[in-house]
Write a protein that holds these residues in place. Structure first.
Motif, PDB file in Angstrom:
ATOM      1  N   TYR A 195     -11.195  -7.336  -0.083  1.00 43.22           N
ATOM      2  CA  TYR A 195     -10.492  -6.578   0.935  1.00 43.22           C
ATOM      3  C   TYR A 195     -11.342  -5.467   1.522  1.00 43.22           C
TER       4      TYR A 195
ATOM      5  N   ALA B 272      -3.128   0.266  -3.979  1.00 48.39           N
ATOM      6  CA  ALA B 272      -2.908  -1.100  -3.517  1.00 48.39           C
ATOM      7  C   ALA B 272      -2.364  -1.967  -4.643  1.00 48.39           C
TER       8      ALA B 272
ATOM      9  N   ILE C  76     -10.357  -1.728   3.067  1.00 48.89           N
ATOM     10  CA  ILE C  76      -9.290  -0.740   3.147  1.00 48.89           C
ATOM     11  C   ILE C  76      -9.708   0.317   4.160  1.00 48.89           C
TER      12      ILE C  76
ATOM     13  N   CYS D  72      -2.967   4.074   5.415  1.00 44.02           N
ATOM     14  CA  CYS D  72      -3.991   3.163   4.941  1.00 44.02           C
ATOM     15  C   CYS D  72      -3.570   1.736   5.249  1.00 44.02           C
TER      16      CYS D  72
ATOM     17  N   ARG E 245     -13.624   4.557  -3.449  1.00 49.50           N
ATOM     18  CA  ARG E 245     -12.720   3.619  -4.088  1.00 49.50           C
ATOM     19  C   ARG E 245     -12.827   3.723  -5.594  1.00 49.50           C
TER      20      ARG E 245
ATOM     21  N   LEU F 215       0.842  -1.182   0.000  1.00 52.09           N
ATOM     22  CA  LEU F 215       0.000   0.000   0.000  1.00 52.09           C
ATOM     23  C   LEU F 215       0.881   1.237   0.000  1.00 52.09           C
TER      24      LEU F 215
ATOM     25  N   SER G 254      -4.973  -2.631   4.866  1.00 48.46           N
ATOM     26  CA  SER G 254      -5.879  -3.564   4.218  1.00 48.46           C
ATOM     27  C   SER G 254      -6.061  -4.811   5.065  1.00 48.46           C
TER      28      SER G 254
ATOM     29  N   TYR H 228      -6.232  -5.478  10.430  1.00 53.97           N
ATOM     30  CA  TYR H 228      -5.602  -4.992   9.208  1.00 53.97           C
ATOM     31  C   TYR H 228      -4.114  -5.343   9.238  1.00 53.97           C
TER      32      TYR H 228
END
Length: 125
Positions: free
Chosen positions: A32, A24, A34, A96, A72, A4, A98, A112
Motif C-alpha cells: 500500500y 490501518a 498511505i 489519511c 510509518r 483507516l 490508502s 486512493y
C-alpha cells in the motif's frame, strides 16, 4: 475494504507542532501507499504527503516540505504525520487514505480508494 482511523488533531498555536496518526486495518503495509490529504473550509482537498509501505519512500507537497515529516510503523500498520512550524494556513481537516502500489507515491485523490474519517487541525493564536 481497508479501514483507516486518524487521530491526533487539535488546536495549536502558530509555530507549534502536532503529530497525526493513521491506523490501518491491515496485516502489512507492504502493498500500500498511505497518503495524507487536507481540506479547509471553502477550499478544495489538497494532497499533503505520501509514503510507500514497502520501502518507506516519501513525497511532500511544496507547501509542507521541510515542515512536515511522514513516517510509518510497519509492525503497527500505522502511518504518522509530524507537523511543525504550523501556520493558520495549515488549518484543515486532515484525512489519511490508502491505495495500492501500482503507482509511486502521488497526491492524486483518485488513486486512493480508501479514506479515513478525518481529524481536525486548527492553528490559531
Amino acid at each position: 475494504q481497508v479501514q483507516l482511523v486518524e487521530s491526533g488533531g487539535g488546536l495549536v498555536q502558530p509555530g507549534g507542532s502536532l503529530r497525526l496518526s493513521c491506523a490501518a486495518s491491515l496485516s502489512t503495509l507492504d502493498y500500500y501507499r498511505i497518503a495524507w490529504f487536507r481540506q479547509a473550509p471553502g477550499k478544495e482537498r489538497e494532497g499533503v504527503s505520501c509514503i510507500k509501505g514497502s520501502d518507506g519512500s516519501t513525497y511532500y507537497a511544496d507547501s509542507v516540505k521541510g515542515r512536515f515529516t511522514i513516517s510509518r510503523d510497519n509492525a503497527q500498520t500505522t502511518v504518522y504525520l509530524e507537523m511543525s512550524s504550523l501556520t493558520p494556513e495549515d488549518t484543515a481537516i486532515y484525512y489519511c487514505a490508502s491505495g495500492n502500489t501500482y503507482f509511486d507515491c502521488s497526491l492524486y485523490p483518485v488513486e486512493y480508494p480508501n479514506w479515513g474519517q478525518g481529524t481536525q487541525v486548527t492553528v490559531s493564536s
